[in-house]
Write a protein that holds these residues in place. Structure first.
Motif, PDB file in Angstrom:
ATOM      1  N   TYR A   1       0.832  -1.203   0.000  1.00 39.71           N
ATOM      2  CA  TYR A   1       0.000   0.000   0.000  1.00 39.71           C
ATOM      3  C   TYR A   1       0.864   1.250   0.000  1.00 39.71           C
ATOM      4  N   GLN A   2       0.350   2.253  -0.697  1.00 41.45           N
ATOM      5  CA  GLN A   2       1.023   3.542  -0.701  1.00 41.45           C
ATOM      6  C   GLN A   2       0.671   4.315   0.565  1.00 41.45           C
ATOM      7  N   SER A   3       1.621   5.078   1.039  1.00 40.07           N
ATOM      8  CA  SER A   3       1.281   6.027   2.090  1.00 40.07           C
ATOM      9  C   SER A   3       0.440   7.125   1.448  1.00 40.07           C
ATOM     10  N   LEU A   4      -0.275   7.845   2.274  1.00 39.61           N
ATOM     11  CA  LEU A   4      -1.085   8.949   1.745  1.00 39.61           C
ATOM     12  C   LEU A   4      -0.192   9.971   1.058  1.00 39.61           C
ATOM     13  N   SER A   5       0.989  10.177   1.605  1.00 45.29           N
ATOM     14  CA  SER A   5       1.915  11.131   0.998  1.00 45.29           C
ATOM     15  C   SER A   5       2.304  10.688  -0.412  1.00 45.29           C
ATOM     16  N   GLU A   6       2.623   9.394  -0.568  1.00 44.48           N
ATOM     17  CA  GLU A   6       2.987   8.879  -1.894  1.00 44.48           C
ATOM     18  C   GLU A   6       1.806   8.952  -2.852  1.00 44.48           C
ATOM     19  N   PHE A   7       0.636   8.597  -2.348  1.00 44.15           N
ATOM     20  CA  PHE A   7      -0.551   8.615  -3.190  1.00 44.15           C
ATOM     21  C   PHE A   7      -0.857  10.031  -3.658  1.00 44.15           C
ATOM     22  N   ALA A   8      -0.787  11.004  -2.730  1.00 47.47           N
ATOM     23  CA  ALA A   8      -1.099  12.385  -3.080  1.00 47.47           C
ATOM     24  C   ALA A   8      -0.089  12.936  -4.074  1.00 47.47           C
ATOM     25  N   ALA A   9       1.205  12.594  -3.869  1.00 52.32           N
ATOM     26  CA  ALA A   9       2.235  13.080  -4.784  1.00 52.32           C
ATOM     27  C   ALA A   9       2.022  12.510  -6.179  1.00 52.32           C
TER      28      ALA A   9
ATOM     29  N   ARG B   1       3.678  17.457  -7.423  1.00 48.62           N
ATOM     30  CA  ARG B   1       4.387  17.812  -6.192  1.00 48.62           C
ATOM     31  C   ARG B   1       3.520  18.585  -5.193  1.00 48.62           C
ATOM     32  N   SER B   2       2.308  18.952  -5.610  1.00 47.14           N
ATOM     33  CA  SER B   2       1.503  19.811  -4.730  1.00 47.14           C
ATOM     34  C   SER B   2       0.971  19.067  -3.518  1.00 47.14           C
ATOM     35  N   ARG B   3       0.669  17.802  -3.690  1.00 44.55           N
ATOM     36  CA  ARG B   3       0.063  16.994  -2.631  1.00 44.55           C
ATOM     37  C   ARG B   3      -1.154  17.707  -2.035  1.00 44.55           C
ATOM     38  N   GLY B   4      -1.900  18.374  -2.879  1.00 41.46           N
ATOM     39  CA  GLY B   4      -3.093  19.103  -2.431  1.00 41.46           C
ATOM     40  C   GLY B   4      -4.211  18.158  -2.019  1.00 41.46           C
ATOM     41  N   TRP B   5      -5.223  18.705  -1.342  1.00 41.43           N
ATOM     42  CA  TRP B   5      -6.323  17.904  -0.800  1.00 41.43           C
ATOM     43  C   TRP B   5      -7.065  17.156  -1.896  1.00 41.43           C
ATOM     44  N   LEU B   6      -7.275  15.871  -1.628  1.00 42.66           N
ATOM     45  CA  LEU B   6      -8.019  15.034  -2.561  1.00 42.66           C
ATOM     46  C   LEU B   6      -9.297  14.572  -1.873  1.00 42.66           C
TER      47      LEU B   6
ATOM     48  N   THR C   1       1.907   7.107   9.080  1.00 43.33           N
ATOM     49  CA  THR C   1       1.049   5.983   9.481  1.00 43.33           C
ATOM     50  C   THR C   1      -0.233   5.917   8.659  1.00 43.33           C
ATOM     51  N   VAL C   2      -0.474   6.891   7.779  1.00 42.51           N
ATOM     52  CA  VAL C   2      -1.709   6.941   6.992  1.00 42.51           C
ATOM     53  C   VAL C   2      -1.450   6.315   5.626  1.00 42.51           C
ATOM     54  N   TYR C   3      -2.252   5.330   5.246  1.00 44.99           N
ATOM     55  CA  TYR C   3      -2.117   4.603   3.986  1.00 44.99           C
ATOM     56  C   TYR C   3      -3.403   4.726   3.182  1.00 44.99           C
ATOM     57  N   VAL C   4      -3.300   4.299   1.903  1.00 39.57           N
ATOM     58  CA  VAL C   4      -4.449   4.343   1.000  1.00 39.57           C
ATOM     59  C   VAL C   4      -4.613   2.974   0.371  1.00 39.57           C
ATOM     60  N   ASP C   5      -5.848   2.445   0.365  1.00 31.98           N
ATOM     61  CA  ASP C   5      -6.085   1.139  -0.267  1.00 31.98           C
ATOM     62  C   ASP C   5      -6.394   1.331  -1.743  1.00 31.98           C
ATOM     63  N   SER C   6      -6.689   0.247  -2.457  1.00 31.27           N
ATOM     64  CA  SER C   6      -6.904   0.329  -3.896  1.00 31.27           C
ATOM     65  C   SER C   6      -8.186   1.056  -4.251  1.00 31.27           C
ATOM     66  N   ASP C   7      -9.090   1.219  -3.277  1.00 31.20           N
ATOM     67  CA  ASP C   7     -10.297   2.015  -3.501  1.00 31.20           C
ATOM     68  C   ASP C   7     -10.077   3.469  -3.122  1.00 31.20           C
ATOM     69  N   ARG C   8      -8.806   3.796  -2.840  1.00 29.93           N
ATOM     70  CA  ARG C   8      -8.396   5.167  -2.547  1.00 29.93           C
ATOM     71  C   ARG C   8      -9.038   5.705  -1.270  1.00 29.93           C
TER      72      ARG C   8
END
Length: 749
Positions: A43-51, A56-61, A79-86
């Motif tokens: 799983y991607q971290s939220l930071s990786e997913f947002a980037a 590079r903005s990593r703005g709110w999704l 510690t925050v991750y994202v699953d395949s359903d985002r």
């Protein structure tokens, strides 16, 4: 496997423990973990997913389960991750051994107010539409992210293979719960219930059933969250290397329990109830949309000087509250309570009056009252009448781990502040702190009215070593005690009278001590009538109701005393009957006139004529005597009705109907020549219609055999004699009339 069947419900009860430990300061903010995290590798971290999504903005999704207000802190939270359903979920670091050492040994003080046998019968707010179920009994996971996957494909998050999560267990015996385990369950429930006390949600250890947790569609307003408290010896715990794992902002999500839950809490055998509750409230907090409260560059704030945020890691602090980031070096400023409301937890309605003009609770001296401070502006007011020259006012938390730092004000009846207290907060150890409860003694005047105001408070500046009043919310008990005033020796009120409509009841106050002021009041079925004199008139509307007379007695230096008479049930009244009469001739063809007689005012009269006790159908005041009435008793009956009275009936004296008199009655005459062989004729004129005539001819007054027709032919036997005719006149229902004509001259040859 440890599973209990529960059939009862308990209210939230007072809990409390004491332990000994040292309290850390801001220097101990490390959350480092060294463990296997292979479960999280796909799983991607939220930071990786947002980037990846926003360069590079990593703005709110939107749609990740994380609010825009909390995005900046969350996107840098490892510690925050994202699953395949985002959708975002959080895998918490393990509690370090250092934190447990600092926290000290487990308290050995039992929570005596809750029997161990009731550990699975606990409910903080029965009947609430929202639920937080603390499940210690084990659970089967199906179709969730938390299960062991069949491959490492990050797009294959869910598997249909059932995974049995074990029950909470600290002694290796999975067949039953030990006393220590039950005690920790009770402590955990008490602390979590206190954390969520400001909301209309039932925190329970009693299985509410899936229907109370699963939100079936957008119109379903009965739903909740399962917080599964299990051990660390399971595949999910081993794979994620975490203390807990939960989705963010899914509490009010439709079909949440099918694959976005439950919130998992992995509890080691040496975790006391305080730490278990900190973990559980934290994981449930993620479900209802909360992010981590960090410290500067650290993801979790461990707190200081006895205070920590729930969404940090306050395992070593006795006061753990929800926060809005109003502490030094906070790294995010999410309004926790507003966020939880937006994700489906409604705040409790104000349970007590919030001003002198809106007093909801009249306090009884010596009896504690429950309350909840549900917002940072909530103030609860209580009113009491002084019974002595001083009173003790105490506000106490019932919880094992309180959140409310109470302040108490006492005001006069006009609103003047007489006394206030907000004790200093002092943390002794992980379990106990002084200054959260508040009490004072106030000088009072017996008989005067006073007000007590309960509020949540902070301690010092939140940006220093104190904390703001933002999270100072929770349950409390207020107790007002004083020496009671002497009681007036009561008299015995009495009432006399039959209680019938149309009559009156008369009250007597009885004998009371000299100097007592008495105020009387009549009550109808327990409600004041507004009638205070000694006489009460019974009305139709009173029928069937209990009437009593109550005396309120006052005397300087004494408690106001009341006494009531025995009650009288109001009954319907009786109408005093009139005397109907009949006038007129009772003979056929004549008219009788009925008179109702004299009756009380307001009655409705219904007259009726009767023949031999049977109604004739005639209801007016005049009655014509018929042929069929002859020999029968004629009566005039009057029925009287009036609201609130029984029906009254009165009959006239009966008269017997008699035959009528035929009128006129002209005498019969004879026409013809009084000579032998001549025919005489009887003449009957002037009689009324309907009569019948019968004839008998007479010779010198003697009956002439069969001469019974209207004509008679004279014979030689009549010569020298005078002839006359007797006429009998009849009519049905009338008296028979017999008349004889004048005699003819002597008959000649």
């Amino acid at each position: 496997m440890k599973r209990f069947s529960t059939i009862a419900t308990l209210s939230a009860l007072a809990l409390g423990v004491v332990a000994s430990l040292s309290v850390p300061d801001d220097s101990a903010q490390s959350t480092t973990r060294e463990t296997d995290t292979s479960f999280l590798v796909p799983y991607q971290s939220l930071s990786e997913f947002a980037a990846g999504r926003e360069a590079r903005s990593r703005g709110w999704l939107p749609g990740r389960g994380i609010s825009q207000a909390a995005w900046q802190a969350s996107v840098t939270d490892e510690t925050v991750y994202v699953d395949s359903d985002r959708r975002a979920f959080v895998a918490e670091p393990l509690i370090t051994e250092q934190q447990l050492i600092v926290a000290g040994p487990e308290s050995t003080t039992p929570v005596a107010e809750v029997p161990l046998t009731d550990a699975f019968l606990l409910n903080s707010l029965p009947g609430a539409k929202r639920t937080i179920y603390l499940d210690f009994t084990g659970y089967s996971l199906v179709g969730t992210l938390w299960q062991t996957k069949n491959n490492s494909d990050p797009l294959d998050d869910y598997t249909d293979a059932e995974m049995q999560m074990p029950p909470y267990d600290i002694d290796g015996d999975a067949t039953d719960f030990s006393d220590t385990e039950l005690q920790r369950i009770i402590e955990t429930w008490s602390a979590v219930a206190e954390d969520y006390a400001p909301f209309t949600v039932n925190v329970t250890t009693q299985d509410p059933g899936e229907a109370a947790l699963l939100r079936s569609d957008a119109n379903d307003d009965v739903y909740g969250s399962r917080a599964l408290i299990t051990d660390t010896e399971n595949a999910v715990s081993a794979g994620c290397g975490c203390q807990g794992i939960a989705y963010v902002g899914v509490y009010n999500y439709v079909t949440y329990n099918t694959y976005l839950g439950p919130a998992l809490n992995f509890i080691a055998p040496n975790f006391p109830g305080k730490i278990i509750s900190d973990v559980v409230s934290h994981e449930v907090g993620h479900n209802v949309g909360l992010q981590h409260d960090g410290y500067d560059a650290q993801g979790y704030y461990l707190g200081r000087d006895g205070w920590a945020p729930i969404m940090g890691a306050g395992y070593t602090q006795p006061l753990v509250q929800f926060s809005n980031g109003s502490y030094s070096f906070a790294n995010q400023f999410q309004d926790d309570f507003a966020a939880m409301v937006s994700y489906g937890l409604p705040l409790r309605a104000d349970d007590h009056g919030d001003s002198l003009l809106n007093i909801a609770t009249l306090a009884t001296l010596g009896v504690d009252f429950e309350g909840v401070i549900s917002t940072d502006t909530d103030v609860d007011y209580f009113q009491f009448t002084a019974s002595s020259t001083s009173h003790d006012v105490s506000v106490m938390s019932p919880s094992f781990s309180p959140n409310l730092d109470a302040t108490v004000d006492v005001l006069s009846s006009t609103g003047t502040l007489l006394s206030t207290t907000n004790p200093d907060f002092i943390a002794y150890d992980r379990y106990t702190a002084a200054g959260l409860d508040a009490s004072l003694t106030i000088s009072t005047t017996p008989g005067e009215t006073y007000f007590v105001a309960v509020n949540g408070a902070g301690y010092g500046p939140g940006t220093g070593t104190g904390y703001s009043d933002y999270g100072s919310r929770g349950e409390y008990r207020v107790l007002i005690e004083g020496t009671p005033l002497p009681t007036i020796e009561p008299g015995t009120p009495t009432i006399s009278g039959a209680g019938m409509v149309g009559t009156s009841l008369l009250a007597s106050a009885g004998t009371w001590p000299a100097g007592t002021t008495l105020t009387g009041q009549w009550y109808r079925d327990g409600a004041k009538t507004g009638i205070s004199d000694s006489t009460f008139s019974i009305l139709a509307s009173d029928v069937g109701k209990e009437i009593l007379y109550r005396i309120a007695a006052t005397k300087s230096g004494y408690t106001t005393t009341g006494a009531s008479s025995s009650s009288v049930t109001a009954v319907v009244g009786t109408i005093t009957p009139g005397r109907p009469t009949i006038s007129g001739s009772p003979s056929v063809g004549k008219n009788l006139t009925g008179s109702s007689g004299t009756w009380p005012s307001g009655v409705a009269l219904s007259p009726q004529w009767f023949r031999n006790g049977i109604a004739t159908g005639d209801t007016d005041s005049r009655y014509s005597v018929l042929v069929s009435d002859v020999g029968k008793a004629i009566t005039y009956r009057v029925i009287a009705t009036k609201s609130g009275y029984t029906q009254s009936t009165a009959n006239s004296v009966a008269v017997q109907a008699i035959a009528g008199t035929i009128t006129p009655t002209p005498a019969p005459t004879i026409t013809g020549t009084a000579k032998a062989k001549q025919t005489l004729t009887a003449r009957t004129t002037g009689w009324p219609t309907g009569v019948t005539f019968a004839y008998q001819w007479l010779r010198s007054g003697a009956v002439i055999g069969s001469a019974r027709s209207a004509t008679y032919k004279l014979t030689s036997s009549d010569v020298g004699k005078k002839v006359s005719v007797k006429v009998t006149v009849t009519k049905l229902g009338y008296k028979t009339v017999v008349m004889t004509s004048a005699a003819t001259p002597k008959v000649v040859k």
